[in-house]
Design an enzyme around this catalytic site. Structure first.
Site, PDB file in Angstrom:
ATOM      1  N   LYS A  28      35.874  39.012  42.138  1.00 24.07           N
ATOM      2  CA  LYS A  28      34.482  38.574  41.351  1.00 24.07           C
ATOM      3  C   LYS A  28      35.135  37.181  40.461  1.00 24.07           C
ATOM      4  O   LYS A  28      36.084  37.230  39.787  1.00 24.07           O
ATOM      5  CB  LYS A  28      34.419  39.668  40.400  1.00 24.07           C
ATOM      6  N   GLU A  45      28.876  48.017  42.128  1.00 20.90           N
ATOM      7  CA  GLU A  45      29.926  47.620  41.420  1.00 20.90           C
ATOM      8  C   GLU A  45      30.682  48.940  40.366  1.00 20.90           C
ATOM      9  O   GLU A  45      29.478  49.528  39.868  1.00 20.90           O
ATOM     10  CB  GLU A  45      29.640  46.336  40.531  1.00 20.90           C
ATOM     11  N   CYS A  58      27.447  41.309  40.906  1.00 21.94           N
ATOM     12  CA  CYS A  58      26.881  41.287  39.580  1.00 21.94           C
ATOM     13  C   CYS A  58      26.674  39.951  38.956  1.00 21.94           C
ATOM     14  O   CYS A  58      25.952  39.121  39.480  1.00 21.94           O
ATOM     15  CB  CYS A  58      27.571  42.098  38.653  1.00 21.94           C
TER      16      CYS A  58
END
Length: 512
Positions: free
Chosen positions: A184, A82, A217
């Site tokens: 995300k 990321e 993440c």
């Protein structure tokens, strides 16, 4: 003699061919790259598109080198972290030069390498596509994506500046075709990006390992989309991350490995390397093995490529998964006396209970201060049990405690927990229990167990100098989970059963 040699040669050829076919069908070679990002020294100041491209090309050059090395080692898929192309800490306006509009592969088929002129301002997509094509491997990278308003999926919503900005994974096939785009869902203090107006659950298929799911993440801590993917039978999860380590419970390799074990999936985890932000720790984690890297304080600040052959995991539902990882006490051979999963819980320990903060949550603790014992600590009705025997321990040098927490974590994110953990304290005072520790000398054989009100329990054993152990996990009826470990390779830092109560994340009351 010649006939015998000929038969033997034919036999060896058959064995080799059949063995090679089985290997290709049952496993694949994966690579992840922990990247020391070339950063923008002043990310809050806007730059031109040309300046942004010059910056990103420096990181893309590193990607190119690592993709070539991975391909030489037989990798069929490589994952980059990321924020690996532009870095972090941008504002919504200062990241504008780094944005590209990523087409939706579900709506159009596009190979940026062979059709570079179909979409304007897609230089990064073109470079990544050609990288995958040149090195004949699937490639997943993370980048900044801009989408126009209104979105087809959310026609009534639009940010004030008239477009969306997303933290985005892109996946390319080995011929350069853009096969997946994921935005995300769970942002972590990312003012330059928007939360997608509609949940995206994104997968792509490969000829060598079937289906892969995409998350980024902070997503790994929440139900959507990580658990949605698992519940849909996805067994291989691609995980670019810029993970800031948070000992003693949420170090990168510690939790990413725990998720792999608890969800019974493979996790391809690629992290950033940045010492100032405490970012390190990448791995290729399966339910059976772990290939990982975690820098320690004297290590040079540099990237690290990991390559490993891993098994192809067949699609499987959650209920089937829970059954497959359970075994009865009589089968395991690792029960401690009468303390086996499913046996009655012992009465609370007579050891004094105290409260100390771990990960900013008020844990109830008892000290682990005998040569061997069976101790219990409870937070409300949630109780944690530890049966242990020290094999190496100096009480004058290291203090340990058993902690329990049942409640909702509310600092830098909101998520409901039931956690059972044995930890090395930072000092010799009880008040230091729950603080960050990276080294330890004490070793114990133990059984750690608790009864959870969730089936989502993630186990981990972390030892000296950030090394992972492979614990034995057993599940029994009624939510009881037991983790057993003996013959530790290093001093114990943390042994943890991390239960996630996803269904209570949005409730105001603490879990009890």
């Amino acid at each position: 003699m010649c006939l015998t040699q000929g038969k033997m040669l034919l036999f060896l050829l058959l064995v080799f061919c059949l063995g090679g076919t089985e290997s290709a069908a049952d496993s694949y070679v994966a690579a992840v790259y922990e990247h020391r990002v070339v950063l923008n020294p002043d990310p809050r100041v806007p730059v031109s598109r040309r300046e942004a491209l010059i910056h990103m090309q420096k990181n893309l050059d590193v990607y190119e080198e690592q993709a070539a090395i991975a391909a030489q080692q037989g990798a069929q898929i490589i994952v980059f972290p990321e924020d690996g192309l532009q870095g972090f800490n941008f504002t919504r306006s200062s990241i504008s030069g780094y944005l590209e509009t990523v087409p939706d592969p579900q709506e159009e088929s596009w190979n940026p390498c062979t059709e570079p002129h179909r979409h304007n301002n897609t230089e990064v997509l073109q470079r990544l596509s050609c990288m995958a094509r040149t090195h004949n491997l699937y490639l997943v990278a993370n980048m900044a994506d801009q989408q126009p308003c209104p979105l087809k999926t959310a026609p009534s919503s639009c940010p004030p500046d008239g477009h969306w900005q997303f933290n985005t994974n892109v996946a390319f096939s080995s011929d350069g075709l853009l096969v997946a785009r994921y935005h995300k869902q769970n942002l972590y203090f990312e003012e330059s990006f928007d939360t997608p107006p509609k949940l995206e659950v994104i997968t792509f298929d490969t000829p060598f390992a079937g289906k892969f799911g995409l998350i980024i993440c902070f997503d790994i801590l929440f139900h959507d989309p990580a658990i949605v993917l698992v519940e849909r039978g996805v067994r291989q999860v691609i995980f670019p991350t810029a993970w800031m380590n948070a000992l003693p419970l949420l170090d990168s390799i510690q939790f990413h490995r725990a998720f792999s074990l608890g969800a019974n999936v493979t996790v391809l985890s690629a992290n950033i390397r940045n010492d100032r932000l405490i970012m390190t720790g990448s791995g290729i984690f399966t339910p059976f093995s772990a290939t990982f890297h975690h820098a320690v304080k004297e290590d040079p600040e540099e990237g690290r490529l990991l390559v490993a052959r891993v098994p192809v995991l067949e699609p499987m539902g959650v209920d089937e998964e829970a059954e497959s990882t359970s075994s009865g006490p009589s089968e395991s051979g690792h029960c401690y006396k009468d303390r086996c999963p499913g046996s009655p819980s012992p009465a609370p320990s007579s050891n004094p209970t105290f409260t100390a903060y771990m990960m900013r949550d008020p844990f109830k603790f008892v000290l682990i201060n005998k040569s061997e014992d069976n101790v219990t600590v409870c937070d409300g009705t949630f109780c944690c049990h530890l049966q242990y025997k020290w094999t190496a321990h100096d009480q004058k040098k290291e203090l340990y405690a058993l902690g329990a927490f049942a409640g909702t974590h509310t600092v830098h994110g909101r998520y409901a927990l039931q956690v059972c953990a044995a930890v090395r304290c930072a000092g010799l005072e009880p008040s230091s229990c729950g603080q960050k520790v990276e080294e330890a000398e004490s070793k114990m054989d133990f059984l750690l167990e608790a009864t959870f009100q969730t089936k989502y329990v993630y186990p981990s054993v972390l030892v000296n100098r950030m090394v992972l152990e492979q614990p034995k996990l057993e599940r029994a009826a009624g939510g009881r989970v037991a983790m057993m470990q003996s013959n530790l390779s290093g001093g114990l830092i943390t042994a943890c059963l991390y239960g996630r109560m996803y269904h209570l994340d949005n409730e105001g009351l603490a879990v009890q």
